[in-house]
Design an enzyme around this catalytic site. Structure first.
Site, PDB file in Angstrom:
ATOM      1  N   CYS A  65       0.881  -1.169   0.000  1.00  0.00           N
ATOM      2  CA  CYS A  65       0.000   0.000   0.000  1.00  0.00           C
ATOM      3  C   CYS A  65       0.918   1.216   0.000  1.00  0.00           C
ATOM      4  O   CYS A  65       2.083   1.097  -0.363  1.00  0.00           O
ATOM      5  CB  CYS A  65      -0.992  -0.022   1.169  1.00  0.00           C
ATOM      6  SG  CYS A  65      -0.287   0.165   2.814  1.00  0.00           S
ATOM      7  N   HIS A 133      14.442 -18.760  18.586  1.00  0.00           N
ATOM      8  CA  HIS A 133      13.446 -17.945  17.885  1.00  0.00           C
ATOM      9  C   HIS A 133      12.067 -18.612  17.932  1.00  0.00           C
ATOM     10  O   HIS A 133      11.047 -17.926  17.981  1.00  0.00           O
ATOM     11  CB  HIS A 133      13.878 -17.689  16.447  1.00  0.00           C
ATOM     12  CG  HIS A 133      15.223 -17.054  16.356  1.00  0.00           C
ATOM     13  ND1 HIS A 133      15.488 -15.794  16.853  1.00  0.00           N
ATOM     14  CD2 HIS A 133      16.387 -17.510  15.847  1.00  0.00           C
ATOM     15  CE1 HIS A 133      16.762 -15.499  16.645  1.00  0.00           C
ATOM     16  NE2 HIS A 133      17.324 -16.529  16.037  1.00  0.00           N
TER      17      HIS A 133
END
Length: 153
Positions: A65, A133
């Site tokens: 966008c 992680h």
């Protein structure tokens, strides 16, 4: 690899260029964005791409966008989505390696098409590292599912 791509009216040209770039690399692309430069609400494309990713119909998504922010916020409202706005290849790579992002987003008003291609390339080629992680991604999922975090620092 199969990716969904979505955009708003500001990002039609960049979406087309990134779609062509992906297809030239053998990626199957599902284009759910607008092709019209008239006003288009970015949450529609953000949701469409996120739904395809969350439902396992594609391997990941690309959202564009004006800034990448609004469309990624919409996508992140879908359970299981980890969309990240990136304006540089290093962040895109680490977003996948450390956060296992499944959607990459950027702004057509922020970066140019060549940088966007580098960002997408780094993100596509990166692999989630797991390990420490994974613990953090699990914590994010816990927040998403329960609206709480029962973890120690």
């Amino acid at each position: 690899m199969k990716l969904a791509i979505g955009n708003d009216h500001v990002a039609v040209d960049m979406k087309n260029e990134i779609r062509d770039f992906l297809e030239s690399r053998g990626v199957e692309v599902i284009d759910v964005g607008t092709h019209d430069r008239g006003r288009f609400n970015y949450p529609v494309s953000g949701y469409r791409v996120a739904r395809l990713v969350a439902d396992g119909e594609v391997d990941g998504g690309v959202l564009i966008c004006g800034t990448g922010v609004g469309i990624s916020l919409a996508a992140n409202k879908v359970k299981g989505i980890r969309a990240c706005v990136c304006s540089d290849p290093y962040t895109a790579k680490l977003s996948k390696q450390h956060n296992n992002t499944n959607i990459i987003a950027f702004g057509a008003r922020v970066i140019g098409p060549e940088l966007a291609k580098m960002i997408v390339e780094e993100w596509m080629n990166a692999k989630f590292e797991g390990g420490r992680h994974q613990t953090r991604v699990d914590m994010i999922t816990e927040i998403e599912e329960t609206q709480h975090l029962n973890a120690q620092e």
